[in-house]
Scaffold this active site. Structure first.
Site, PDB file in Angstrom:
ATOM      1  N   CYS A 110      29.776  34.773  27.090  1.00 43.81           N
ATOM      2  CA  CYS A 110      30.475  34.056  27.989  1.00 43.81           C
ATOM      3  C   CYS A 110      29.907  33.134  28.582  1.00 43.81           C
ATOM      4  O   CYS A 110      28.876  32.606  28.354  1.00 43.81           O
ATOM      5  CB  CYS A 110      29.973  35.019  29.008  1.00 43.81           C
ATOM      6  SG  CYS A 110      31.238  34.786  30.174  1.00 43.81           S
ATOM      7  N   ASP A 147      48.473  37.741  52.692  1.00 41.09           N
ATOM      8  CA  ASP A 147      48.938  39.289  52.111  1.00 41.09           C
ATOM      9  C   ASP A 147      49.531  39.548  54.092  1.00 41.09           C
ATOM     10  O   ASP A 147      48.604  38.928  54.801  1.00 41.09           O
ATOM     11  CB  ASP A 147      48.737  40.617  51.540  1.00 41.09           C
ATOM     12  CG  ASP A 147      49.244  41.312  51.914  1.00 41.09           C
ATOM     13  OD1 ASP A 147      50.189  41.122  51.957  1.00 41.09           O
ATOM     14  OD2 ASP A 147      48.863  41.952  50.976  1.00 41.09           O
ATOM     15  N   CYS A 176      25.409  35.224  33.106  1.00 36.41           N
ATOM     16  CA  CYS A 176      25.378  34.915  31.198  1.00 36.41           C
ATOM     17  C   CYS A 176      24.409  34.401  30.496  1.00 36.41           C
ATOM     18  O   CYS A 176      23.984  34.621  30.315  1.00 36.41           O
ATOM     19  CB  CYS A 176      27.018  35.293  30.758  1.00 36.41           C
ATOM     20  SG  CYS A 176      27.960  37.354  30.791  1.00 36.41           S
ATOM     21  N   CYS A 218      29.373  32.173  31.967  1.00 34.78           N
ATOM     22  CA  CYS A 218      29.239  32.012  33.658  1.00 34.78           C
ATOM     23  C   CYS A 218      27.852  32.404  33.874  1.00 34.78           C
ATOM     24  O   CYS A 218      27.274  32.089  32.981  1.00 34.78           O
ATOM     25  CB  CYS A 218      29.599  33.544  34.191  1.00 34.78           C
ATOM     26  SG  CYS A 218      29.009  35.119  33.668  1.00 34.78           S
ATOM     27  N   HIS A 250      30.673  37.478  37.218  1.00 39.34           N
ATOM     28  CA  HIS A 250      31.151  37.729  35.872  1.00 39.34           C
ATOM     29  C   HIS A 250      31.939  37.838  36.021  1.00 39.34           C
ATOM     30  O   HIS A 250      33.303  37.257  35.166  1.00 39.34           O
ATOM     31  CB  HIS A 250      29.928  38.139  35.481  1.00 39.34           C
ATOM     32  CG  HIS A 250      30.416  38.707  33.957  1.00 39.34           C
ATOM     33  ND1 HIS A 250      30.392  38.036  32.603  1.00 39.34           N
ATOM     34  CD2 HIS A 250      31.308  39.922  33.457  1.00 39.34           C
ATOM     35  CE1 HIS A 250      31.056  38.685  31.585  1.00 39.34           C
ATOM     36  NE2 HIS A 250      31.399  39.175  31.870  1.00 39.34           N
ATOM     37  N   ASP A 256      46.969  38.677  41.790  1.00 40.96           N
ATOM     38  CA  ASP A 256      45.619  39.475  42.556  1.00 40.96           C
ATOM     39  C   ASP A 256      45.647  40.475  42.518  1.00 40.96           C
ATOM     40  O   ASP A 256      45.888  41.339  42.390  1.00 40.96           O
ATOM     41  CB  ASP A 256      46.220  39.169  44.384  1.00 40.96           C
ATOM     42  CG  ASP A 256      46.772  40.597  44.884  1.00 40.96           C
ATOM     43  OD1 ASP A 256      46.142  41.057  45.345  1.00 40.96           O
ATOM     44  OD2 ASP A 256      47.521  39.648  44.904  1.00 40.96           O
TER      45      ASP A 256
END
Length: 376
Positions: free
Chosen positions: A309, A89, A314, A311, A340, A271
């Site tokens: 999930c 940015d 999890c 991830c 997560h 974003d």
């Protein structure tokens, strides 16, 4: 550089090829403002949970550690060990957020560092030079992020100046990319559409900057306090004037529902700090809605954050344990919850891409628009 693979109504499925790899769109860019995801998540973690592109901030890296330091370290990719695309940015939003400490002129903006109060001057050329030193894949043009609401005449004058700044950014980037000392000689430039919530200013500005044939185009100055419906109205107004053969980026957005609505309207890049920020405070995104770990009902809950999930969090930890960590202020709890939420955002984008490819994004949108906005 951008290939439009498939469309379903306005939703777009594409590929954006860069010197640091190809990005599948729509895509969520994971926000590491100071070259780090807040919550103790490393770039190796980002690779494991499916991140495609990372976003860092020009202003913050200029202040600490200094873009000259990153240049001496071989650029941001070597600096934080990441071999995929990085977008920086421009610092324009920081000019907005430091409004009480700034002075805007045609040349640029002088403002005080939030770290030590040191006076900093940043204009189009300085922003491009800093981003060239950082050696990101994509540099954002230097602009003024206008407060909402703002007087019509001020917004119009500001947008005209932002257009002049954009021309200077493009010229300076071309110069920098031609230098032998430049680390990334293929650095790309995205322009930013501004105009507050005035449709006519937004449309005229988009028409003007589209003539510059940049590598991509962003809609900036939204998600700064206006209602979501106002944001959608502006996207609807601007989108028809955005080049179809370039990626479209909605800056700083947002919730899962915001992203779903924007993809529905033809946006490709997103974003937001929300997944990591919310996670650090125990607010968890799932396919069933948003979960608040502070609720007492999770004290002895043995289930993972989401039973669907995959991830790392999890797969290994329970809601009860994670609630304990968050309530105790343990850094591990923040890290696991951030992992997560970022995994969820990237999985959501993968599911959106798959839905567009298979001509069922409309059904996906209808099914999840309300669910993703629900609090469990």
């Amino acid at each position: 550089m951008f290939k439009l693979i498939k469309k379903e109504n306005r939703a777009r499925r594409g590929e954006f090829t860069t010197v640091h790899g190809t990005v599948q769109t729509p895509v969520f860019m994971n926000v590491g403002t100071c070259a780090a995801i807040k919550g103790g998540v490393s770039t190796k973690d980002l690779e494991e949970i499916g991140c495609q592109i990372e976003l860092s901030n020009t202003y913050h890296l200029h202040v600490r550690p200094g873009d000259d330091v990153i240049y001496k370290m071989g650029g941001i990719h070597k600096f934080f060990n990441w071999n995929k695309p990085v977008l920086t940015d421009s610092g324009g939003f920081q000019v907005f957020s430091l409004s009480s400490l700034r002075k805007i002129t045609e040349e640029g903006v002088e403002f005080a560092s939030h770290v030590d109060g040191k006076r900093i001057f940043m204009g189009p050329e300085e922003s491009m030079q800093i981003q060239s030193n950082i050696a990101s894949t994509i540099a954002m043009a230097f602009d003024e992020c206008i407060e909402n609401p703002a007087p019509y005449d001020y917004v119009k004058q500001s947008v005209e100046r932002t257009t002049r700044w954009l021309v200077r950014c493009k010229n300076e980037m071309a110069r920098l990319n031609s230098l032998d000392r430049t680390i990334n000689k293929h650095q790309m430039l995205f322009g930013i559409n501004q105009g507050g919530t005035y449709e006519d200013i937004r449309i005229e500005h988009m028409k003007e900057i589209a003539k510059l044939d940049l590598d991509g185009y962003a809609i900036g100055g939204l998600a700064v306090g206006e209602e979501a419906e106002e944001m959608y109205r502006i996207i609807d107004a601007v989108e028809p004037y955005m080049p179809t053969d370039k990626p479209r980026y909605l800056m700083g957005v947002g919730t899962p529902v915001n992203i779903l609505e924007a993809v529905h309207r033809g946006v490709d890049f997103f974003d937001c700090v929300m997944p990591s920020r919310n996670a650090r405070h125990g607010y968890i995104f799932t396919w069933e809605g948003t979960l608040n770990l502070h609720n007492e009902k999770y004290i002895t809950d043995e289930k993972p954050l989401s039973e669907t999930c995959g991830c790392p969090t999890c797969r290994n930890y329970s809601r009860g344990y994670l609630r304990h960590l968050i309530r105790s202020g343990e850094i591990l709890g923040m890290r696991l919850c951030v992992l997560h939420n970022i995994y969820f955002y990237n999985e959501m984008m993968a599911k959106i891409r798959e839905a567009i490819e298979n001509d069922r994004f409309g059904a996906f949108y209808a099914e999840y628009r309300d669910i993703l906005d629900k609090r469990i």
